[in-house]
Design an enzyme around this catalytic site. Structure first.
Site, PDB file in Angstrom:
ATOM      1  N   ASP A  59      38.195 -10.591  13.099  1.00 32.21           N
ATOM      2  CA  ASP A  59      38.691 -11.966  13.039  1.00 32.21           C
ATOM      3  C   ASP A  59      40.011 -12.074  12.281  1.00 32.21           C
ATOM      4  OD1 ASP A  59      36.376 -13.127  14.382  1.00 32.21           O
ATOM      5  OD2 ASP A  59      35.288 -12.577  12.583  1.00 32.21           O
ATOM      6  N   ARG A 126      35.978  12.980   5.267  1.00 36.17           N
ATOM      7  CA  ARG A 126      35.175  12.226   6.223  1.00 36.17           C
ATOM      8  C   ARG A 126      35.605  12.442   7.674  1.00 36.17           C
ATOM      9  NH1 ARG A 126      34.462   6.233   3.401  1.00 36.17           N
ATOM     10  NH2 ARG A 126      32.950   6.860   1.814  1.00 36.17           N
ATOM     11  N   GLU A 211      39.437  -6.299   3.063  1.00 35.26           N
ATOM     12  CA  GLU A 211      39.595  -5.510   4.281  1.00 35.26           C
ATOM     13  C   GLU A 211      40.455  -6.225   5.316  1.00 35.26           C
ATOM     14  OE1 GLU A 211      36.686  -2.650   7.017  1.00 35.26           O
ATOM     15  OE2 GLU A 211      35.828  -3.942   5.466  1.00 35.26           O
ATOM     16  N   SER A 227      37.796   0.769  -1.817  1.00 34.81           N
ATOM     17  CA  SER A 227      37.905  -0.539  -1.165  1.00 34.81           C
ATOM     18  C   SER A 227      37.410  -1.667  -2.062  1.00 34.81           C
ATOM     19  CB  SER A 227      37.138  -0.533   0.152  1.00 34.81           C
ATOM     20  OG  SER A 227      35.795  -0.158  -0.069  1.00 34.81           O
ATOM     21  N   LEU A 228      36.352  -1.429  -2.809  1.00 35.62           N
ATOM     22  CA  LEU A 228      35.821  -2.481  -3.688  1.00 35.62           C
ATOM     23  C   LEU A 228      36.819  -2.808  -4.795  1.00 35.62           C
ATOM     24  CD1 LEU A 228      33.599  -4.379  -4.584  1.00 35.62           C
ATOM     25  CD2 LEU A 228      32.520  -2.471  -5.795  1.00 35.62           C
TER      26      LEU A 228
END
Length: 375
Positions: A59, A126, A211, A227-228
């Site tokens: 979105d 990763r 994000e 990210s946090l």
């Protein structure tokens, strides 16, 4: 549902003047605002396999693009190598810490395969572990691989990873005695709205964080847990800047009538649920862990076709807007992935497997009143 701009989106000097929202009782609403902070999350639901919640439907990407602001690095989607694979269930994260405690990845035949792909084996980055799992699944004709932590024992695993243990047991898997079925999944959108160190986007009065934003902090391959911290720091920056601006700049809200009329569509209406599911499958196959130019080009054609029958419609509920955002996000991501003719971080091109110094830069995409611009 969407950002409001004045002058119209994509025009010179456009600024955000608020948002259009949806209320379950009152329907569509317009909220005018002198400062708007976009914190609409990521895009993981664009892919069939995802660790994200159901509302992570690109979105922010869709809203920013329509508003005419710049998006950065949206080709950089990080795939997590180990999510719990139970057919018909959502994908739950199996932390890298499990592999850090000595967990080993086995194929369907019980063979440990990661040493064949990288010297760090299960502790490789990763993107490397994700690609190795996908390749091993293809070689063995499997739907998943197995994460073996039986060496820890039932009690020790439950004490070290209580949430993972509970979740596995809810599906009848005892990590102390049973290997855990795992599969890579879309996890974190590194790209997003292009912002500066205070969270400012490229159009006035609009800030973004979390994000939804691309701060540049993560480069091309985010480190675990960053990210946090980023969301906390940039959320604070955005809130502080918006407050200071409101306190010091005595600008007034525009009283202009907002024109949002569209010409009625004469094209067939497609089934939104079918489009949503089909799009996720196409993105997983063609714009997933490994990518190739011809598959990316094919995806642009497919998304453009669906878009002609979905993006020309007006919707009055969030579900329709989500599908429109997913199509818009998929197009932007695929376009940038096709243009980046190299492999870098989470972006892996089978036809361009080497890192190219020419591409040691960010990539930006935006729309103007008349065209798509990629810089």
């Amino acid at each position: 549902l969407d950002l409001l701009t004045d002058p119209p989106a994509g025009g010179a000097g456009a600024a955000c003047v608020g948002a259009m929202t949806y209320h379950p009782r009152y329907g569509l609403q317009i909220i005018r605002a002198r400062q708007t902070i976009l914190a609409a999350g990521g895009a993981g639901m664009l892919w069939r396999e995802s660790s994200n919640p159901p509302n992570a439907t690109a979105d922010a990407i869709g809203m920013v693009f329509r508003a005419g602001a710049s998006l950065s690095d949206v080709e950089m989607m990080q795939f997590h190598p180990t999510t719990l694979y139970i057919a018909g269930s959502s994908r739950a994260l199996i932390s890298e810490a499990v592999r850090g405690e000595g967990g080993r990845l086995l194929d369907r035949h019980g063979k440990r395969f990661m040493p064949d792909y990288h010297e760090l084996a299960e502790l490789a980055p990763r993107d490397i572990v994700s690609r190795a799992i996908m390749e091993q699944m293809a070689r063995t004709g499997a739907t998943h691989v197995l994460l073996d932590v039986r060496h820890m024992g039932e009690k020790a695993f439950a004490e070290r990873f209580p949430q993972i243990d509970r979740h596995c047991r809810s599906f009848g898997i005892n990590p102390g005695t049973d290997p855990i079925p795992v599969h890579p999944a879309a996890h974190y959108m590194i790209g997003g709205a292009k912002v500066d160190l205070d969270g400012r986007t490229t159009i006035g009065n609009l800030l973004a964080c979390g994000e939804a934003a691309c701060t540049g902090l993560h480069g091309a391959n985010r480190l675990a847990s960053n990210s946090l911290t980023e969301a906390l720091v940039f959320g604070l920056q955005c809130g502080r800047l918006a407050g200071e601006t409101l306190a010091t700049v005595n600008d007034k809200l525009s009283a202009r009538q907002i024109d949002w009329k569209n010409e009625p569509s004469d094209r067939t209406q497609l089934d939104l649920v079918d489009i949503r599911n089909s799009l996720r499958s196409v993105m997983w196959r063609n714009v997933g862990v490994a990518r190739r130019g011809e598959r990316l080009s094919e995806t642009l054609e497919i998304v453009s076709f669906w878009g002609r029958y979905v993006l020309d419609k007006e919707f009055y509920d969030p579900a329709g807007w989500e599908v429109q955002n997913m199509l818009t996000g998929a197009y932007c991501i695929t376009e940038c992935a096709m243009r980046r003719t190299e492999t870098r971080g989470v972006h892996y091109r089978e036809d361009f497997p080497r890192t190219d110094p020419v591409w040691q830069r960010h990539q930006h995409i935006r729309r103007t009143e008349h065209q798509l611009v990629v810089e």
